[in-house]
Design a protein around this motif. Structure first.
Motif, PDB file in Angstrom:
ATOM      1  N   ARG A 105       0.833  -1.204   0.000  1.00  0.00           N
ATOM      2  CA  ARG A 105       0.000   0.000   0.000  1.00  0.00           C
ATOM      3  C   ARG A 105       0.866   1.252   0.000  1.00  0.00           C
ATOM      4  O   ARG A 105       0.604   2.204  -0.727  1.00  0.00           O
ATOM      5  N   MET A 106       1.911   1.236   0.804  1.00  0.00           N
ATOM      6  CA  MET A 106       2.803   2.394   0.869  1.00  0.00           C
ATOM      7  C   MET A 106       3.540   2.583  -0.459  1.00  0.00           C
ATOM      8  O   MET A 106       3.757   3.708  -0.893  1.00  0.00           O
ATOM      9  N   ALA A 107       3.922   1.478  -1.093  1.00  0.00           N
ATOM     10  CA  ALA A 107       4.615   1.564  -2.379  1.00  0.00           C
ATOM     11  C   ALA A 107       3.687   2.133  -3.448  1.00  0.00           C
ATOM     12  O   ALA A 107       4.105   2.905  -4.306  1.00  0.00           O
ATOM     13  N   ALA A 108       2.424   1.753  -3.386  1.00  0.00           N
ATOM     14  CA  ALA A 108       1.455   2.248  -4.360  1.00  0.00           C
ATOM     15  C   ALA A 108       0.902   3.614  -3.955  1.00  0.00           C
ATOM     16  O   ALA A 108       0.169   4.236  -4.712  1.00  0.00           O
TER      17      ALA A 108
END
Length: 147
Positions: A105-108
């Motif tokens: 989620r953080m990467a996206a």
């Protein structure tokens, strides 16, 4: 593990070194109690809505972390005892925390709680209808005035 969010306000009159020490202390409490700091975002100095401990401004910080209820109790105990922390509130965000999903989620760069599209549409529709209704009433009143 559960995911929590703690929002706290630090005394703004403290030097930067002391503020950094408070930050490190809070992060170390989370780490020492088996927690994982997901995000730590200082919001900066802002005006308070009402005076807290004779202060009208505060340094706002938002921290998301994962852990159990004992971690939250210990973190809040430490904040309560620390005179440099003016106020705090903790909210449980999720019952189950999965580090892999959080990393994805953080990467996206996706929000934790995606907005419900139906709610947005429903929320704006009544307002639009009311505005239309007001316009119709105004037109009706103008027509009556002309007659």
């Amino acid at each position: 593990m559960r995911k929590y969010e703690t929002f706290f306000i630090i005394d703004p009159d403290l030097p930067d070194e002391v503020t950094a020490a408070v930050d490190e202390k809070i992060k170390s409490v989370v780490g020492a109690n088996g927690g994982d700091v997901v995000s730590y975002v200082p919001w900066g100095k802002k005006k308070l809505a009402y005076p807290v401990k004779k202060r009208s401004r505060g340094l706002y910080v938002l921290m998301e972390y994962a852990g159990d209820s004992r971690l939250v109790a210990e973190l809040e105990r430490n904040m309560r005892l620390d005179e440099r922390v003016l106020k705090f509130i903790t909210v449980k965000l999720d019952d189950r925390y999965d580090p892999e999903k959080e990393a994805a989620r953080m990467a996206a760069n996706l929000p934790s709680f995606p907005e419900d599209e139906d709610t947005e549409e429903k929320g704006s529709a009544p307002l639009a209808r009311e505005e239309e209704g007001i316009g119709e009433e105004a037109q009706t009143d103008e027509a009556e005035d002309k007659e």
